[in-house]
Motif scaffolding. Sequence first.
Motif, PDB file in Angstrom:
ATOM      1  N   ALA A 216      54.558 123.998  76.095  1.00  0.00           N
ATOM      2  CA  ALA A 216      54.905 122.613  75.799  1.00  0.00           C
ATOM      3  C   ALA A 216      55.701 122.533  74.492  1.00  0.00           C
ATOM      4  O   ALA A 216      55.389 123.220  73.522  1.00  0.00           O
ATOM      5  N   SER A 217      56.724 121.689  74.482  1.00  0.00           N
ATOM      6  CA  SER A 217      57.545 121.518  73.294  1.00  0.00           C
ATOM      7  C   SER A 217      56.892 120.515  72.347  1.00  0.00           C
ATOM      8  O   SER A 217      55.972 119.779  72.720  1.00  0.00           O
ATOM      9  N   LEU A 218      57.399 120.481  71.117  1.00  0.00           N
ATOM     10  CA  LEU A 218      56.926 119.501  70.147  1.00  0.00           C
ATOM     11  C   LEU A 218      57.136 118.091  70.682  1.00  0.00           C
ATOM     12  O   LEU A 218      56.280 117.219  70.522  1.00  0.00           O
ATOM     13  N   SER A 219      58.263 117.893  71.346  1.00  0.00           N
ATOM     14  CA  SER A 219      58.572 116.578  71.911  1.00  0.00           C
ATOM     15  C   SER A 219      57.541 116.174  72.966  1.00  0.00           C
ATOM     16  O   SER A 219      57.072 115.026  72.986  1.00  0.00           O
ATOM     17  N   GLN A 220      57.163 117.102  73.823  1.00  0.00           N
ATOM     18  CA  GLN A 220      56.175 116.805  74.862  1.00  0.00           C
ATOM     19  C   GLN A 220      54.806 116.496  74.267  1.00  0.00           C
ATOM     20  O   GLN A 220      54.124 115.571  74.710  1.00  0.00           O
ATOM     21  N   LEU A 221      54.405 117.269  73.263  1.00  0.00           N
ATOM     22  CA  LEU A 221      53.116 117.022  72.617  1.00  0.00           C
ATOM     23  C   LEU A 221      53.118 115.662  71.908  1.00  0.00           C
ATOM     24  O   LEU A 221      52.134 114.916  71.955  1.00  0.00           O
ATOM     25  N   ALA A 222      54.241 115.348  71.253  1.00  0.00           N
ATOM     26  CA  ALA A 222      54.354 114.062  70.562  1.00  0.00           C
ATOM     27  C   ALA A 222      54.270 112.906  71.553  1.00  0.00           C
ATOM     28  O   ALA A 222      53.613 111.890  71.294  1.00  0.00           O
ATOM     29  N   ASN A 223      54.919 113.053  72.704  1.00  0.00           N
ATOM     30  CA  ASN A 223      54.869 111.998  73.725  1.00  0.00           C
ATOM     31  C   ASN A 223      53.448 111.805  74.241  1.00  0.00           C
ATOM     32  O   ASN A 223      53.007 110.677  74.468  1.00  0.00           O
ATOM     33  N   LEU A 225      50.724 112.210  72.649  1.00  0.00           N
ATOM     34  CA  LEU A 225      49.933 111.538  71.616  1.00  0.00           C
ATOM     35  C   LEU A 225      50.545 110.205  71.171  1.00  0.00           C
ATOM     36  O   LEU A 225      49.999 109.533  70.290  1.00  0.00           O
ATOM     37  N   ARG A 226      51.707 109.869  71.765  1.00  0.00           N
ATOM     38  CA  ARG A 226      52.406 108.626  71.425  1.00  0.00           C
ATOM     39  C   ARG A 226      52.758 108.567  69.945  1.00  0.00           C
ATOM     40  O   ARG A 226      52.540 107.566  69.251  1.00  0.00           O
ATOM     41  N   LEU A 227      53.309 109.673  69.485  1.00  0.00           N
ATOM     42  CA  LEU A 227      53.758 109.786  68.108  1.00  0.00           C
ATOM     43  C   LEU A 227      55.182 110.316  68.086  1.00  0.00           C
ATOM     44  O   LEU A 227      55.636 110.946  69.047  1.00  0.00           O
ATOM     45  N   SER A 228      55.890 110.081  66.997  1.00  0.00           N
ATOM     46  CA  SER A 228      57.187 110.721  66.830  1.00  0.00           C
ATOM     47  C   SER A 228      56.964 112.189  66.482  1.00  0.00           C
ATOM     48  O   SER A 228      55.869 112.573  66.036  1.00  0.00           O
ATOM     49  N   GLU A 229      57.972 113.010  66.682  1.00  0.00           N
ATOM     50  CA  GLU A 229      57.825 114.434  66.381  1.00  0.00           C
ATOM     51  C   GLU A 229      57.535 114.658  64.900  1.00  0.00           C
ATOM     52  O   GLU A 229      56.668 115.466  64.540  1.00  0.00           O
ATOM     53  N   SER A 230      58.237 113.941  64.037  1.00  0.00           N
ATOM     54  CA  SER A 230      58.017 114.118  62.599  1.00  0.00           C
ATOM     55  C   SER A 230      56.627 113.648  62.187  1.00  0.00           C
ATOM     56  O   SER A 230      55.966 114.288  61.352  1.00  0.00           O
ATOM     57  N   ARG A 231      56.171 112.544  62.791  1.00  0.00           N
ATOM     58  CA  ARG A 231      54.834 112.044  62.460  1.00  0.00           C
ATOM     59  C   ARG A 231      53.761 113.018  62.932  1.00  0.00           C
ATOM     60  O   ARG A 231      52.786 113.273  62.224  1.00  0.00           O
ATOM     61  N   LEU A 232      53.930 113.589  64.129  1.00  0.00           N
ATOM     62  CA  LEU A 232      52.961 114.559  64.640  1.00  0.00           C
ATOM     63  C   LEU A 232      52.904 115.779  63.735  1.00  0.00           C
ATOM     64  O   LEU A 232      51.812 116.257  63.388  1.00  0.00           O
TER      65      LEU A 232
END
Length: 308
Positions: A216-223, A225-232
């Motif tokens: 899983a990419s950072l983008s997928q994990l952020a989605n 958790l409903r967070l932006s990539e930088s916030r995650l």
Amino acid sequence: MELRLFLEFAVGFSMAGDDSDHESSITLLEGELGVGAHVMQRRDPVNRAEAPECPSSRAALHPRSFVIATPHLISGPIKRPAVTLLVSLNARPFNVAVPGFGGVEAHAAFVGAGQERVLRARNCDLLSVNIEPGHVLFRPLQQALGERPLQRVPAAREVLDLLQLCFKAVVPGEPHLEILVELCENAGFAVDRSLRPRNRANELMATVDDAIPGRASLSQLANTLRLSESRLSHLFVEEVGVPLRTYLLWRRYRLALSRLSSQTTFTQLASDTGFADAAHLTRTFVGYLGFSPRRVVNSCFIQDLASR
């Protein structure tokens, strides 16, 4: 502390400050083991060119810790995203060399998470307790150590006797939390004995764990958790204590360790646990443990207790 209760626990389970602050409350081993005012001394750095060796060892994967018991170990440069407690259990000191700090001789010490070191533990019955992100003691220890690469730990004989049970067991057990807390306090660390789980950190780690062995990419994990990539990325370090990518690699490594003896090829093992290829798997093993997967298979008995 009720040592009798811990003794019952340890047997049932089958399993490293200022010294003067504690001399009135604990009995230090100053004779046979030399633990006390001179438990830790700076020495010349360990020879990094010395060939790594570990004839035999036993290891156990616990839910948020990784425990290794070995009678003899010479490592190359290694570092792990875990606070490591090193304890010699037979009166022989070990030597830890840290870049920029030199060589240190000790019978017991905590080594900071992510701290590179070279370890020389010759015939000293070494117990290595790796306290990982997610363990209730990881953040307190990480904060207590601060910028220090390692910290010596005075240990009472009764504590060493209990740790000996962990070392001698066929499957190395995780020391009871009360024992770990006592060692923290002996090292001069202030630890809140209430030690509550960090709910937000657990949520973040659970999301990453669920994504393994996939990639899983950072983008997928952020989605998720409903967070932006930088916030995650920021939140993960803040709550868990290590970067997300570091945590992800460590969890893949643990998964590979748990499956090591059942795989036919290292290429298949790498594929099944989310590594790019067998070379990536090998580099990770050498970086974390000091030995290749093949060396580990040949010299280490590993039991996965985390999945039970």
